[in-house]
Design an enzyme around this catalytic site. Sequence first.
Site: not given
Lengths: 73, 627
Positions: B319, B505, B509
């Site tokens: 990400d 993190d 997500d």
Amino acid sequence: MIKQYKIENLDCAHCANKIQQKVARLDGVRQANLNFMMQKLSVECDDAIAARLDDDVIAIVRKSEPDAKVRVL
Amino acid sequence: MSANRKLSIRIGVSAVGFATLWTVFAFVQAPQWAQLIAYLAVYLVIAYDTLWRAAVNIAHGQIFDENFLMIVATVGAFAIGDYREGLAVMLFYQVGELFQKYAVGKSRRSIGALMDIRPDVARIVCDDGQTAEIEPERVEIGQTLLVRAGERIAVDGVALQDGTLDMAALTGESRPYACKQGERVLSGAINMGGTLTFRAEKQYSDSTVAKILDLVENASDKKAKAENFISKFARWYTPAVVLAALALAVIPPLVQGGGWTDWVHRALSFLVVSCPCALVISVPMSFFGGIGGASRVGVLVKGGNYLELLHRADTFVFDKTGTLTQGKFAVESVSASESAEQVLAWAALAERQSNHPIARAIVQAAPDAGGETRSVREIAGKGVVAETDCGEIAAGNAALMREYGIDAPASDGVGTIVYVAKDGAYVGAIRINDSLKPDTADAIRAINEAGCKTIMLTGDGADVARQVCEQTGVCEYHAQLLPADKVERLETIMRSAKTVAYVGDGINDAPVLMRADVGIAMGGVGSDAAIESADIVLMHDDLSALLTARAVARKTMRIVWQNIVFALAVKAAVLVLSALGVTNMWLAVFADVGVAILAIVNAMRCMRAPRPSRRRSAKRATTRIAD
């Protein structure tokens, strides 16, 4: 539901695998996992057999590893 | 007397007995029956428990039990007249058992010590100012607690004064951490300064330390393929070796018409190596050691299988925000027709109540925006429109401007642009940037150099994504993804890759973390969502922790396979040599016990987490990149 047992004096990893296999084969048990290093057995089972499970587990452990002691957590 | 102590005494007594008998019978010509009785007496001292267990297991219908097989092997040796051999094999077998028990106990204890981050006591401050010690489990939310120097914080809370903490148990980072009043403090951290007071915000069972312990203790519930392979192998190995022994004892003599003693002797060696214990024990021990060692350096692994998968991962998907970049936004520049300060102040007025990171960045850049905000409408994905006493202020992206029919000049360059309009007229634009974490580029390079593919997923535009890839060396990017798209994109990537690790993190997500072969959450300290949904949690907030995790996975898998290959090779060699009659039971039992001991000692190396090999690179200036 999930029940947990502490199995003390469990020194033989191969016996631990056998115990796990036998518990997993019990009727109404969905999954059994014996963590050899933590000496902990977790059993996921149907609620209907939960009351009976303790005795079954103790019997299996006694058969496979007579020196081991089972404690219900 | 402990069981191990008793066994060591028995081993000592029978070893002395064995040596004495051997010496005596070398000088004194005793009849066979006298020798048999003498050796049998010593044999009973060393073997009575094994005999008993074998008998019990036979009664339970288990014939391929190691106790029974050892009895057959040694009694067999007695039967063909090799008293010394029979006794020696049993003696060495017991030495092996003793060592194995000792090693298992020791590794259980040292892993227990490794995870000794449980706070012993919580000291609550009562209304009258007195303190009382209670168990951490009994602390209630809202209570004020006091930690003296050198003590552990019992539950998660908020510091009521400045202090210095040692977070090593949580993050592996040994540098002292200066914590400010009002900042979150985590259970498991050690107070390094003077007495510190804090307010409990969580109960013990929800606190970081309880979560970490729970996670690591239950980690080996998820077994690695290597471990399952060995359990399966062990189930077949023993019966197969026993049957082979039987065939070896019976078939050649029948074919040759004689030579029974020799072939039975060879077959007995088979029984000696028929126990798969060295293998079966060293594999879970290695994984457990690896997981325990990793937890020491701020890497929490939820199961041996994830170490295995991380080791195999050939594609790393990242990400962007908060993973490659710091996720901290700051105003970089303001373009305005008149006063830049005025544009910022207006935007801050409109964004004042928003919690969006971009809004926070604007408010931070213009702390004293005068004026009152009467009403604010947030338009998701576009921006805000606020009624203020300076007039109607709209702050947001190009889509918001289009929606309000405001003509805003297209902005060149990259970054998140917030357009600001007042009373329907464009007044200026604010560019907001995020910066890369200092070690991102180094970590990405290390992963690329290891031959893995690196891919970045981001919700931002292609310009920003391309720039980040150029600065970090990430091979490939997928831009403009909504959170839901990320899962879909990951699945596409997974179809063309062998094993995919996703690094995020853990904040928004979670579905992607769960979908990947290995989900790795960064900066997991205190983040429940990350701990729940990830397979591996990096307590550190920088990417070098990912390299540490890879190094741990690599070391553990190397040791696991070393043990498997080594033990199998030795057993195979013993079987072949025994079948050929080149070796005897002495060597067989030596090989078997020796392999078990070496495998266990090797497995215990896993507990020391390796540091990733990193070339020292010149300290990079933090590069500003657009978001």
